[in-house]
Design an enzyme around this catalytic site. Sequence first.
Site, PDB file in Angstrom:
ATOM      1  N   GLU A 220       0.862  -1.186   0.000  1.00 11.87           N
ATOM      2  CA  GLU A 220       0.000   0.000   0.000  1.00 11.87           C
ATOM      3  C   GLU A 220       0.892   1.228   0.000  1.00 11.87           C
ATOM      4  O   GLU A 220       2.017   1.167   0.503  1.00 11.87           O
ATOM      5  CB  GLU A 220      -0.858   0.039   1.275  1.00 11.87           C
ATOM      6  CG  GLU A 220      -1.926  -1.022   1.334  1.00 11.87           C
ATOM      7  CD  GLU A 220      -2.690  -0.982   2.661  1.00 11.87           C
ATOM      8  OE1 GLU A 220      -2.394  -0.119   3.513  1.00 11.87           O
ATOM      9  OE2 GLU A 220      -3.582  -1.809   2.839  1.00 11.87           O
ATOM     10  N   LYS A 222       2.516   4.411   1.392  1.00 11.91           N
ATOM     11  CA  LYS A 222       2.711   4.862   2.781  1.00 11.91           C
ATOM     12  C   LYS A 222       2.577   6.378   2.784  1.00 11.91           C
ATOM     13  O   LYS A 222       3.420   7.081   2.238  1.00 11.91           O
ATOM     14  CB  LYS A 222       4.075   4.428   3.311  1.00 11.91           C
ATOM     15  CG  LYS A 222       4.287   4.810   4.765  1.00 11.91           C
ATOM     16  CD  LYS A 222       5.600   4.275   5.283  1.00 11.91           C
ATOM     17  CE  LYS A 222       5.734   4.427   6.790  1.00 11.91           C
ATOM     18  NZ  LYS A 222       5.494   5.780   7.275  1.00 11.91           N
ATOM     19  N   ARG A 227      -1.971   9.390  11.729  1.00 10.75           N
ATOM     20  CA  ARG A 227      -2.775   8.182  11.879  1.00 10.75           C
ATOM     21  C   ARG A 227      -4.073   8.525  12.587  1.00 10.75           C
ATOM     22  O   ARG A 227      -4.051   9.206  13.622  1.00 10.75           O
ATOM     23  CB  ARG A 227      -1.962   7.184  12.712  1.00 10.75           C
ATOM     24  CG  ARG A 227      -2.591   5.818  12.877  1.00 10.75           C
ATOM     25  CD  ARG A 227      -2.404   5.019  11.614  1.00 10.75           C
ATOM     26  NE  ARG A 227      -2.834   3.647  11.730  1.00 10.75           N
ATOM     27  CZ  ARG A 227      -2.031   2.631  12.016  1.00 10.75           C
ATOM     28  NH1 ARG A 227      -0.759   2.847  12.280  1.00 10.75           N
ATOM     29  NH2 ARG A 227      -2.486   1.403  12.038  1.00 10.75           N
ATOM     30  N   ARG A 242      -3.154   8.552  17.190  1.00 14.24           N
ATOM     31  CA  ARG A 242      -2.358   7.407  17.592  1.00 14.24           C
ATOM     32  C   ARG A 242      -2.200   7.327  19.112  1.00 14.24           C
ATOM     33  O   ARG A 242      -2.086   6.270  19.681  1.00 14.24           O
ATOM     34  CB  ARG A 242      -1.006   7.648  16.924  1.00 14.24           C
ATOM     35  CG  ARG A 242      -0.013   6.601  17.037  1.00 14.24           C
ATOM     36  CD  ARG A 242       1.121   7.015  16.111  1.00 14.24           C
ATOM     37  NE  ARG A 242       2.232   6.127  16.329  1.00 14.24           N
ATOM     38  CZ  ARG A 242       3.142   5.853  15.423  1.00 14.24           C
ATOM     39  NH1 ARG A 242       3.090   6.415  14.232  1.00 14.24           N
ATOM     40  NH2 ARG A 242       4.126   5.045  15.683  1.00 14.24           N
ATOM     41  N   GLU A 272      -5.086   7.286   7.545  1.00 12.35           N
ATOM     42  CA  GLU A 272      -4.130   8.379   7.682  1.00 12.35           C
ATOM     43  C   GLU A 272      -4.791   9.634   7.117  1.00 12.35           C
ATOM     44  O   GLU A 272      -5.416   9.575   6.052  1.00 12.35           O
ATOM     45  CB  GLU A 272      -2.881   8.008   6.862  1.00 12.35           C
ATOM     46  CG  GLU A 272      -1.692   8.884   7.068  1.00 12.35           C
ATOM     47  CD  GLU A 272      -0.746   8.418   8.182  1.00 12.35           C
ATOM     48  OE1 GLU A 272      -1.070   7.470   8.920  1.00 12.35           O
ATOM     49  OE2 GLU A 272       0.313   9.033   8.303  1.00 12.35           O
ATOM     50  N   PHE A 310      -7.206   2.487   5.287  1.00 11.58           N
ATOM     51  CA  PHE A 310      -6.591   1.215   4.910  1.00 11.58           C
ATOM     52  C   PHE A 310      -7.009   0.020   5.755  1.00 11.58           C
ATOM     53  O   PHE A 310      -6.576  -1.088   5.506  1.00 11.58           O
ATOM     54  CB  PHE A 310      -5.065   1.315   4.862  1.00 11.58           C
ATOM     55  CG  PHE A 310      -4.444   2.019   6.037  1.00 11.58           C
ATOM     56  CD1 PHE A 310      -4.344   1.392   7.260  1.00 11.58           C
ATOM     57  CD2 PHE A 310      -3.941   3.305   5.890  1.00 11.58           C
ATOM     58  CE1 PHE A 310      -3.756   2.032   8.333  1.00 11.58           C
ATOM     59  CE2 PHE A 310      -3.344   3.958   6.966  1.00 11.58           C
ATOM     60  CZ  PHE A 310      -3.259   3.317   8.195  1.00 11.58           C
ATOM     61  N   ARG A 383       4.056  -3.891  17.156  1.00 12.11           N
ATOM     62  CA  ARG A 383       4.922  -3.663  15.997  1.00 12.11           C
ATOM     63  C   ARG A 383       5.541  -4.997  15.624  1.00 12.11           C
ATOM     64  O   ARG A 383       6.292  -5.572  16.400  1.00 12.11           O
ATOM     65  CB  ARG A 383       6.024  -2.661  16.361  1.00 12.11           C
ATOM     66  CG  ARG A 383       6.832  -2.181  15.168  1.00 12.11           C
ATOM     67  CD  ARG A 383       7.996  -1.309  15.595  1.00 12.11           C
ATOM     68  NE  ARG A 383       7.606  -0.062  16.248  1.00 12.11           N
ATOM     69  CZ  ARG A 383       7.131   1.002  15.598  1.00 12.11           C
ATOM     70  NH1 ARG A 383       6.981   0.975  14.290  1.00 12.11           N
ATOM     71  NH2 ARG A 383       6.810   2.097  16.254  1.00 12.11           N
ATOM     72  N   LYS A 389       7.337  -1.649   6.729  1.00 14.55           N
ATOM     73  CA  LYS A 389       7.374  -0.365   6.023  1.00 14.55           C
ATOM     74  C   LYS A 389       8.649  -0.299   5.199  1.00 14.55           C
ATOM     75  O   LYS A 389       9.711  -0.713   5.656  1.00 14.55           O
ATOM     76  CB  LYS A 389       7.249   0.813   6.971  1.00 14.55           C
ATOM     77  CG  LYS A 389       8.237   0.830   8.088  1.00 14.55           C
ATOM     78  CD  LYS A 389       7.961   1.973   9.039  1.00 14.55           C
ATOM     79  CE  LYS A 389       8.810   1.806  10.276  1.00 14.55           C
ATOM     80  NZ  LYS A 389       8.502   2.692  11.355  1.00 14.55           N
TER      81      LYS A 389
HETATM   82  P1  AMP Z   1       6.321   4.970  10.976  1.00 16.18           P
HETATM   83  O1  AMP Z   1       5.577   6.122  11.605  1.00 16.18           O
HETATM   84  O2  AMP Z   1       7.473   5.381  10.113  1.00 16.18           O
HETATM   85  O3  AMP Z   1       6.638   3.890  11.979  1.00 16.18           O
HETATM   86  O4  AMP Z   1       5.324   4.285   9.942  1.00 16.18           O
HETATM   87  C1  AMP Z   1       4.092   3.744  10.319  1.00 16.18           C
HETATM   88  C2  AMP Z   1       3.011   4.766  10.076  1.00 16.18           C
HETATM   89  O5  AMP Z   1       2.793   4.973   8.707  1.00 16.18           O
HETATM   90  C3  AMP Z   1       1.665   4.337  10.572  1.00 16.18           C
HETATM   91  O6  AMP Z   1       1.515   4.511  11.955  1.00 16.18           O
HETATM   92  C4  AMP Z   1       0.729   5.229   9.793  1.00 16.18           C
HETATM   93  O7  AMP Z   1       0.545   6.451  10.488  1.00 16.18           O
HETATM   94  C5  AMP Z   1       1.497   5.521   8.531  1.00 16.18           C
HETATM   95  N1  AMP Z   1       0.894   4.980   7.310  1.00 16.18           N
HETATM   96  C6  AMP Z   1       0.830   5.635   6.138  1.00 16.18           C
HETATM   97  N2  AMP Z   1       0.260   4.892   5.198  1.00 16.18           N
HETATM   98  C7  AMP Z   1      -0.077   3.706   5.765  1.00 16.18           C
HETATM   99  C8  AMP Z   1      -0.698   2.522   5.287  1.00 16.18           C
HETATM  100  N3  AMP Z   1      -1.071   2.377   4.022  1.00 16.18           N
HETATM  101  N4  AMP Z   1      -0.862   1.512   6.186  1.00 16.18           N
HETATM  102  C9  AMP Z   1      -0.474   1.635   7.473  1.00 16.18           C
HETATM  103  N5  AMP Z   1       0.120   2.729   7.972  1.00 16.18           N
HETATM  104  C10 AMP Z   1       0.332   3.768   7.127  1.00 16.18           C
END
Ligand code: AMP
Length: 530
Positions: A220, A222, A227, A242, A272, A310, A383, A389
């Site tokens: 998907e 990102k 969030r 969040r 998001e 999502f 997590r 990611k």
């Molecule tokens: P990170 O903040 O770098 O740990 O990345 C995870 C975050 O990416 C999630 O908590 C979401 O806020 C965001 N995110 C963006 N797009 C998506 C997606 N398609 N699925 C899940 N999380 C996403």
Amino acid sequence: MASTRFSEFVKLCKLVESTSSRNEKIVLIASFLEKLQACEAGVAVRFLVGEIFPEYSDRSLNVGWVLFSRVLGGLRARQERLLEAEPTLLEVYSRLEKIASSSSRRRKEALLTSLLDTLSGEEVEYLARILFGEVRIGAAKGIVMEAIAKAAGCSLEEVKRAYMFLSDLGDVAEVALEKGRGGLRRVNLELFKPVKPMLAEMCYDLREALREHGGVTAFEWKYDGVRVQIHVRGGKVRIFTRRLSDVTSSLPDVVGELRSWLRADSAVLDGEVIGVVKGRPVPFQHLMRRIRRQDVRALLRKIPLKLQLFDLLYLNGRVLVDEPYSRRRELLEGVIGLGELLARRLVTGNVSEAESFLKRALEAGHEGLMAKRLDGNYEPGHRGKKWLKIKPYESIDCVIVGAEWGHGRREGWLSDYYLAVRDEETGEYLVVGKTFKGLTDEEFKLMTRRLLELTVRRERRVVWVKPSIVVEVAYNEIQRSPRYKSGLALRFARITRIRWDKKPEEATSIQELRRRFERQFRFKAELDVI
Ligand code: AMP
């Protein structure tokens, strides 16, 4: 009657602190909890893990160390409590609640003074440790969870599951002690009670994501936004961040958008919110960390926002967290359609298809991709590898200055490399990371031969070599490192190419790496100031 004294809690802390045995800590905490009323257990558990209020609550004490020590200074040095009345655990907690809810500094100070007045020197010390997050009495969350399980006669898994939905260990302890195992098992996702969102682990690249998910996965886009978890029933919509704060009133457009698309009586959606200016996303994630502040609210109202959904955790009375991702996504498409609101995705096992999908995400201004295991359930607050990611990475040229002999499949090869950059001022090579990732078997063999020719010193499993071989190294982040003399370390370092064509003097310098590090850092700092 709830009459456990705060001094008894402090006694427990001291006992827990004085034993190094994990098991003994669990037994001590469990037998303490067993004797408490449920509401006392909630408070005790929060204090033990260094929290005061439930994790999901917006409340905070707002008492800094300066204020605390001033109050303490005014109380004269003493070992014994001044007043006869010894406070109970719940009395200490309700005083803290009062301090949190008073907005005047003077009032806070007066309340704190009267609270500290009732405590002994030792109790003050422990209270300070709770308030300033330095409890560190060896009661990590894992230990406390086991103690709750033991006290309530249920399994650790049951406690963990309840914690996923309740988002606060104090609440878990209360339910466990009041309603027992059955009560704990009945804990589930409920409408208008937000749960922590599921999180993702970082992953090196698309290939690794595919491998990890068994050959095929759902990629998907990102999105770089905020969030949100949206709870809906009939006309009622609530949006949580969040950190589980309610931000519905800051997002009227999102509420409107959702109302016009959603075809469900009740639902919990995960997504998001992104800002879009002139058709391109604006990175405002960092600003939103301060989402409760008035100026941010104002800002939110100014930036045109777009919702990208999502996941679906609840639909028309049914909890969906145990359903596989693919089913949840299907249901999500059913309730919001295939239009604008749905996060872009591609289910594939083909690397080049995934690569062009990533390219499109980046070209559209987004952060990268997420990879989601098709059969993965939804694990609130967790997590793990079910979600990965993938962000684009940067790379530098490093020189190999040492290597370790490999284990298992890599036995007999020098396969774990010390990566260094050059100090432009001294000419020295400084280690900034270590990796065994990226080379093919043939390259490992060749590298082993070349490194052995360059050996200058051996030290147990490590062969130190003359700096000579240059490799291109990809990384996702530069971190401070107390371990390396360079002071910096590459996170997720992996070799992308051997640069036989480059001389070590052409490697990246520590000065350049520091600049890149500061760029990362400054970006965060600047945004934090706003
Ligand atoms: P990170 O903040 O770098 O740990 O990345 C995870 C975050 O990416 C999630 O908590 C979401 O806020 C965001 N995110 C963006 N797009 C998506 C997606 N398609 N699925 C899940 N999380 C996403």
